[in-house]
Design an enzyme around this catalytic site. Structure first.
Site, PDB file in Angstrom:
ATOM      1  N   GLU A  43       0.913  -0.907  -0.001  1.00  0.00           N
ATOM      2  CA  GLU A  43      -0.033   0.004   0.052  1.00  0.00           C
ATOM      3  C   GLU A  43       1.045   1.298  -0.089  1.00  0.00           C
ATOM      4  O   GLU A  43       1.717   1.441   1.025  1.00  0.00           O
ATOM      5  CB  GLU A  43      -0.834  -0.226   1.330  1.00  0.00           C
ATOM      6  CG  GLU A  43      -1.803   1.229   1.535  1.00  0.00           C
ATOM      7  CD  GLU A  43      -2.413   1.173   2.644  1.00  0.00           C
ATOM      8  OE1 GLU A  43      -2.790   0.178   3.433  1.00  0.00           O
ATOM      9  OE2 GLU A  43      -2.472   2.304   3.470  1.00  0.00           O
ATOM     10  N   ARG A  47       1.149   9.971   1.389  1.00  0.00           N
ATOM     11  CA  ARG A  47       1.522  10.985   2.145  1.00  0.00           C
ATOM     12  C   ARG A  47       2.890  11.766   1.847  1.00  0.00           C
ATOM     13  O   ARG A  47       3.046  12.802   2.414  1.00  0.00           O
ATOM     14  CB  ARG A  47       2.211  10.172   3.454  1.00  0.00           C
ATOM     15  CG  ARG A  47       1.181   9.643   4.160  1.00  0.00           C
ATOM     16  CD  ARG A  47       1.615   8.968   5.580  1.00  0.00           C
ATOM     17  NE  ARG A  47       0.625   7.994   5.772  1.00  0.00           N
ATOM     18  CZ  ARG A  47       0.830   7.434   7.095  1.00  0.00           C
ATOM     19  NH1 ARG A  47       1.759   7.326   7.813  1.00  0.00           N
ATOM     20  NH2 ARG A  47      -0.302   6.520   7.302  1.00  0.00           N
ATOM     21  N   THR A  71      -3.584   6.166   2.144  1.00  0.00           N
ATOM     22  CA  THR A  71      -3.851   7.771   2.606  1.00  0.00           C
ATOM     23  C   THR A  71      -4.652   8.579   1.464  1.00  0.00           C
ATOM     24  O   THR A  71      -4.267   9.525   1.298  1.00  0.00           O
ATOM     25  CB  THR A  71      -2.527   8.128   3.039  1.00  0.00           C
ATOM     26  OG1 THR A  71      -1.864   7.408   3.714  1.00  0.00           O
ATOM     27  CG2 THR A  71      -2.538   9.227   4.026  1.00  0.00           C
ATOM     28  N   LYS A 131     -10.699  -1.154   6.854  1.00  0.00           N
ATOM     29  CA  LYS A 131      -9.299  -0.982   7.406  1.00  0.00           C
ATOM     30  C   LYS A 131      -9.579  -0.248   8.830  1.00  0.00           C
ATOM     31  O   LYS A 131     -10.471   0.409   9.228  1.00  0.00           O
ATOM     32  CB  LYS A 131      -8.530  -0.125   6.834  1.00  0.00           C
ATOM     33  CG  LYS A 131      -7.286   0.677   7.344  1.00  0.00           C
ATOM     34  CD  LYS A 131      -6.197   1.516   6.631  1.00  0.00           C
ATOM     35  CE  LYS A 131      -5.431   2.424   7.443  1.00  0.00           C
ATOM     36  NZ  LYS A 131      -4.081   2.692   6.544  1.00  0.00           N
TER      37      LYS A 131
HETATM   38  C1  3PG Z   1      -0.851   3.675   8.096  1.00  0.00           C
HETATM   39  O1  3PG Z   1      -0.505   4.396   7.510  1.00  0.00           O
HETATM   40  O2  3PG Z   1      -1.662   2.763   7.879  1.00  0.00           O
HETATM   41  C2  3PG Z   1       0.078   3.394   9.396  1.00  0.00           C
HETATM   42  O3  3PG Z   1       0.637   4.521   9.633  1.00  0.00           O
HETATM   43  C3  3PG Z   1       0.883   2.099   9.332  1.00  0.00           C
HETATM   44  O4  3PG Z   1       1.001   2.111  10.822  1.00  0.00           O
HETATM   45  P1  3PG Z   1       2.424   1.606  11.390  1.00  0.00           P
HETATM   46  O5  3PG Z   1       3.394   2.358  10.735  1.00  0.00           O
HETATM   47  O6  3PG Z   1       2.429   1.707  12.866  1.00  0.00           O
HETATM   48  O7  3PG Z   1       2.636   0.214  10.960  1.00  0.00           O
END
Ligand code: 3PG
Length: 210
Positions: A43, A47, A71, A131
């Site tokens: 994924e 960002r 995101t 999710k």
């Molecule tokens: C996301 O964007 O889904 C999360 O920031 C991933 O979370 P993690 O960095 O704690 O694995």
């Protein structure tokens, strides 16, 4: 790609690496590390400004990889991600416009939720999986079980705070189809070009949940 096919693949891989790429030149070596490590799925999050180009580069180098955009917060980003070759969309929270766009156009989407109200919105679109984000901060497994009770048909992809320490526990819960996480694709390692270490971390993650 159909929703059902996405779900089957995600369930098979069990882990969806959540990737933040600051420079699209890292997309190819990162894709290779994931692929060689046994997780040909990512994924790629919107960002950073490099997200779209990174998806395009990864798709070009590894056409068989299961590549999604994460995101995604509006339809414009959603269209951009699809143009670049993303096969599915992940949103951090519930977005009516993005969810509607995907459902109307047959694009698989995993909308983010962390409350019953948001889950109701997702259910109203007839979607089977959400999710759960940010999982650790919103009560982890206990909250997933509580959210699942009134929606027995729904399954979840917890993301946020998933690590080697808790991934097995999450995956033992039948309501959980897969987890999302960044622990094997840490940004400092990407920045430093330590793709061999990323590949090794990926291999360990796969071995842990096999
Ligand atoms: C996301 O964007 O889904 C999360 O920031 C991933 O979370 P993690 O960095 O704690 O694995």
């Amino acid at each position: 790609m159909e929703m059902q096919e996405l779900l089957e693949q995600v369930e098979k891989y069990k882990i969806v690496p959540v990737v933040v790429l600051e420079d699209a030149k890292d997309a190819e070596p990162l894709g290779r590390a994931l692929q060689n490590g046994g997780l040909p799925v990512a994924e790629v999050t919107f960002r950073t400004a490099a997200a779209a180009d990174s998806i395009r580069a990864m798709k070009k180098a590894f056409p068989d990889m299961l590549l999604g955009a994460g995101t995604v917060i509006n339809v414009e980003q959603c269209k951009q991600a699809l143009d670049c070759g993303a096969s599915f969309i992940v949103t951090p929270g519930y977005s009516e416009e993005v969810t509607e766009y995907c459902c109307n156009n047959g694009i698989p989407i995993l909308p983010g939720v962390c409350t019953p109200t948001e889950l109701m919105a997702v259910v109203s679109h007839g979607l089977p999986v959400a999710k759960f984000f940010p999982a650790a901060q919103f009560g982890g497994l206990k909250t997933i079980r509580a959210l699942a009770a009134p929606f027995p048909q729904m399954r979840f992809m917890p993301t946020g705070g998933v690590s080697e320490a808790n991934v097995k526990e999450y995956l033992e819960e039948p309501k959980i189809i897969a987890v999302g996480g960044s622990w094997m694709v840490k940004q400092d390692k990407i920045r430093a070009g330590r793709f061999d270490e990323i590949e090794e971390m990926t291999r360990s993650a796969v071995a842990l949940v096999r």
